[in-house]
Design a protein around this motif. Structure first.
Motif, PDB file in Angstrom:
ATOM      1  N   UNK B  18     -28.481   6.947   2.943  1.00 14.04           N
ATOM      2  CA  UNK B  18     -28.464   6.851   1.476  1.00 14.04           C
ATOM      3  C   UNK B  18     -29.844   6.486   0.943  1.00 14.04           C
ATOM      4  N   UNK B  19     -30.499   5.535   1.619  1.00 13.28           N
ATOM      5  CA  UNK B  19     -31.868   5.142   1.213  1.00 13.28           C
ATOM      6  C   UNK B  19     -32.801   6.340   1.249  1.00 13.28           C
ATOM      7  N   UNK B  20     -32.767   7.068   2.372  1.00 14.47           N
ATOM      8  CA  UNK B  20     -33.673   8.208   2.532  1.00 14.47           C
ATOM      9  C   UNK B  20     -33.424   9.245   1.435  1.00 14.47           C
ATOM     10  N   UNK B  21     -32.133   9.516   1.175  1.00 10.35           N
ATOM     11  CA  UNK B  21     -31.796  10.507   0.143  1.00 10.35           C
ATOM     12  C   UNK B  21     -32.336  10.065  -1.215  1.00 10.35           C
ATOM     13  N   UNK B  22     -32.162   8.758  -1.522  1.00 14.48           N
ATOM     14  CA  UNK B  22     -32.627   8.238  -2.818  1.00 14.48           C
ATOM     15  C   UNK B  22     -34.154   8.304  -2.899  1.00 14.48           C
ATOM     16  N   UNK B  23     -34.818   7.965  -1.789  1.00 16.07           N
ATOM     17  CA  UNK B  23     -36.293   7.987  -1.770  1.00 16.07           C
ATOM     18  C   UNK B  23     -36.808   9.413  -1.967  1.00 16.07           C
ATOM     19  N   UNK B  24     -36.201  10.376  -1.262  1.00 11.89           N
ATOM     20  CA  UNK B  24     -36.674  11.762  -1.361  1.00 11.89           C
ATOM     21  C   UNK B  24     -36.473  12.302  -2.774  1.00 11.89           C
ATOM     22  N   UNK B  25     -35.305  12.005  -3.353  1.00 10.82           N
ATOM     23  CA  UNK B  25     -35.035  12.474  -4.715  1.00 10.82           C
ATOM     24  C   UNK B  25     -36.064  11.875  -5.686  1.00 10.82           C
ATOM     25  N   UNK B  26     -36.297  10.571  -5.539  1.00 14.87           N
ATOM     26  CA  UNK B  26     -37.262   9.892  -6.422  1.00 14.87           C
ATOM     27  C   UNK B  26     -38.679  10.427  -6.194  1.00 14.87           C
ATOM     28  N   UNK B  27     -39.009  10.695  -4.934  1.00 11.97           N
ATOM     29  CA  UNK B  27     -40.359  11.193  -4.620  1.00 11.97           C
ATOM     30  C   UNK B  27     -40.577  12.575  -5.231  1.00 11.97           C
ATOM     31  N   UNK B  28     -39.574  13.459  -5.086  1.00 16.36           N
ATOM     32  CA  UNK B  28     -39.701  14.808  -5.652  1.00 16.36           C
ATOM     33  C   UNK B  28     -39.867  14.705  -7.170  1.00 16.36           C
ATOM     34  N   UNK B  29     -39.039  13.869  -7.813  1.00 14.53           N
ATOM     35  CA  UNK B  29     -39.130  13.718  -9.271  1.00 14.53           C
ATOM     36  C   UNK B  29     -40.489  13.160  -9.689  1.00 14.53           C
ATOM     37  N   UNK B  30     -40.899  12.081  -9.040  1.00 20.56           N
ATOM     38  CA  UNK B  30     -42.136  11.406  -9.443  1.00 20.56           C
ATOM     39  C   UNK B  30     -43.352  12.300  -9.202  1.00 20.56           C
ATOM     40  N   UNK B  31     -43.420  12.925  -8.020  1.00 13.03           N
ATOM     41  CA  UNK B  31     -44.591  13.743  -7.679  1.00 13.03           C
ATOM     42  C   UNK B  31     -44.605  15.063  -8.452  1.00 13.03           C
ATOM     43  N   UNK B  32     -43.448  15.512  -8.931  1.00 12.32           N
ATOM     44  CA  UNK B  32     -43.409  16.737  -9.736  1.00 12.32           C
ATOM     45  C   UNK B  32     -43.902  16.466 -11.152  1.00 12.32           C
ATOM     46  N   UNK B  33     -43.914  15.174 -11.533  1.00  9.40           N
ATOM     47  CA  UNK B  33     -44.476  14.811 -12.843  1.00  9.40           C
ATOM     48  C   UNK B  33     -45.934  14.429 -12.700  1.00  9.40           C
ATOM     49  N   UNK B  34     -46.253  13.707 -11.600  1.00 12.85           N
ATOM     50  CA  UNK B  34     -47.608  13.162 -11.420  1.00 12.85           C
ATOM     51  C   UNK B  34     -47.982  13.231  -9.936  1.00 12.85           C
ATOM     52  N   UNK B  35     -48.937  14.128  -9.594  1.00 17.42           N
ATOM     53  CA  UNK B  35     -49.295  14.288  -8.171  1.00 17.42           C
ATOM     54  C   UNK B  35     -49.866  13.002  -7.562  1.00 17.42           C
ATOM     55  N   UNK B  36     -50.300  12.061  -8.435  1.00 15.35           N
ATOM     56  CA  UNK B  36     -50.887  10.818  -7.933  1.00 15.35           C
ATOM     57  C   UNK B  36     -49.890   9.657  -7.932  1.00 15.35           C
ATOM     58  N   UNK B  37     -48.590   9.960  -8.164  1.00 17.22           N
ATOM     59  CA  UNK B  37     -47.573   8.890  -8.190  1.00 17.22           C
ATOM     60  C   UNK B  37     -47.711   8.030  -6.928  1.00 17.22           C
ATOM     61  N   UNK B  38     -47.620   6.714  -7.105  1.00 18.81           N
ATOM     62  CA  UNK B  38     -47.836   5.799  -5.979  1.00 18.81           C
ATOM     63  C   UNK B  38     -46.534   5.549  -5.216  1.00 18.81           C
ATOM     64  N   UNK B  39     -46.668   5.036  -3.998  1.00 16.52           N
ATOM     65  CA  UNK B  39     -45.512   4.678  -3.181  1.00 16.52           C
ATOM     66  C   UNK B  39     -44.676   3.617  -3.899  1.00 16.52           C
ATOM     67  N   UNK B  40     -45.331   2.666  -4.575  1.00 12.90           N
ATOM     68  CA  UNK B  40     -44.598   1.614  -5.302  1.00 12.90           C
ATOM     69  C   UNK B  40     -43.740   2.226  -6.407  1.00 12.90           C
ATOM     70  N   UNK B  41     -44.323   3.144  -7.174  1.00 10.70           N
ATOM     71  CA  UNK B  41     -43.567   3.796  -8.254  1.00 10.70           C
ATOM     72  C   UNK B  41     -42.336   4.485  -7.676  1.00 10.70           C
ATOM     73  N   UNK B  42     -42.522   5.156  -6.542  1.00  6.66           N
ATOM     74  CA  UNK B  42     -41.423   5.924  -5.955  1.00  6.66           C
ATOM     75  C   UNK B  42     -40.342   4.982  -5.426  1.00  6.66           C
ATOM     76  N   UNK B  43     -40.754   3.886  -4.776  1.00  8.38           N
ATOM     77  CA  UNK B  43     -39.788   2.898  -4.270  1.00  8.38           C
ATOM     78  C   UNK B  43     -38.974   2.338  -5.431  1.00  8.38           C
ATOM     79  N   UNK B  44     -39.682   1.988  -6.528  1.00  4.02           N
ATOM     80  CA  UNK B  44     -39.000   1.425  -7.701  1.00  4.02           C
ATOM     81  C   UNK B  44     -37.975   2.430  -8.241  1.00  4.02           C
ATOM     82  N   UNK B  45     -38.397   3.691  -8.419  1.00  6.83           N
ATOM     83  CA  UNK B  45     -37.495   4.710  -8.970  1.00  6.83           C
ATOM     84  C   UNK B  45     -36.307   4.952  -8.037  1.00  6.83           C
TER      85      UNK B  45
END
Lengths: 201, 201
Positions: B18-45
């Motif tokens: 579940x964690x991995x799925x949530x992280x991947x979804x958040x990472x795709x969303x965050x990086x699709x908005x901002x290529x420089x999105x940080x690991x902290x932003x992605x963890x938070x999301x």
């Protein structure tokens, strides 16, 4: 014997320029053989210390970028010899053939650069060659040899990426190096052919 | 209340998934908005701690690669809906249109990936989509719609790189996003046209 004070900065600058020239030459040579060549290997080949090298190029990425820029500049100068007058398609074929020789020689260096630089930066370093291609593509669009329904910058971008695709495909073992020039030329000439006109045989 | 010992690994595995799925979804969303999105932003999301995230993805490059792989898998599944039967050129046009929608949505994610992965790795992550294109290109070569003097893998590589060139050219401000699909289709169909045949208008 004392060096006049006013001459020291000049002498030091000349020294620095000689070091930089030796480092860039060594970097292009080493990275064109092995994309993973280390900074130490390059310093040794250039006959300078690592401290001197790091003084000019603070990290490996800077050095790789400078080496690619140097190779592109040299290649750009060499391409001055290509005859770009007369039939535009034939001129483009000559330019592709000569450009591909240079890209192919630098395949390992390109690989090293791709590992540390985004495609947009690599494309920006090709500003000189891109400008030359742009002039020829514009002329072909004006004389009707190339399609005008797509922008000049798009056609130039396609040619740039088809050449780099060939390098990547050779590196991946999917393209025979002996076929590359013919594949690139056939692809680019077809892509540039105006709608309704026949693709050159 | 105690959880039976034998069930713990399973429960923990489900948690991790579940964690991995949530992280991947958040990472795709965050990086699709901002290529420089940080690991902290992605963890938070994703609603997970940084330690949990780093437990699954030891560094940002791993996370970006996993996010790109995830987006490509999802896109590949979505492309199942594209009708690939009938006229091969029309089928390819439909596939390009639908594929481009996905690439264009992920332009920022692609930029993030290009900053940490070499082109060869990005191409390898596209194995699913590449296989689909390959099948269609082969069929077109067999039925004479596409040229057979160039290899199937070369034509597939050209299509892949033309689509990514469009993304790069939009990012560089040299291509209008509204023109991209038409430019890609026109370029690929022309590049695939057999020598001696007319480029489609």
């Amino acid at each position: 014997m004392t060096v006049p004070t006013s001459a020291q900065p000049l002498a030091r600058r000349a020294d620095a320029q000689r070091s930089i020239a030796a480092i860039l030459k060594a970097a292009v040579n080493a990275l064109s053989r092995d994309p993973d060549a280390s900074v130490s290997d390059i310093a040794k080949a250039a006959g300078v210390g690592r401290v001197t090298l790091y003084g000019h190029f603070p990290n490996r990425a800077d050095l790789v970028e400078a080496a690619l820029a140097h190779a592109i500049d040299q290649g750009h100068a060499a391409l001055d010899a290509v005859d770009l007058v007369g039939d535009t398609r034939q001129a483009l074929t000559r330019l592709i053939d000569s450009s591909w020789l240079l890209v192919n020689q630098s395949r390992a260096l390109l690989l090293a650069a791709q590992a540390v630089l985004p495609p947009s930066r690599i494309r920006d370093l090709h500003a000189g060659p891109v400008e030359r291609v742009e002039g020829l593509v514009k002329r072909g669009q004006d004389d009707g040899a190339f399609r005008s329904d797509l922008s000049t910058s798009w056609l130039v971008g396609v040619m740039h990426s088809v050449m780099h695709t060939a390098a990547d495909e050779i590196n991946a073992g999917r393209l025979d190096p002996d076929q590359a020039a013919a594949f690139i030329t056939a692809t680019v000439l077809a892509a540039f052919t105006p709608p309704g006109r026949r693709v050159p045989a």
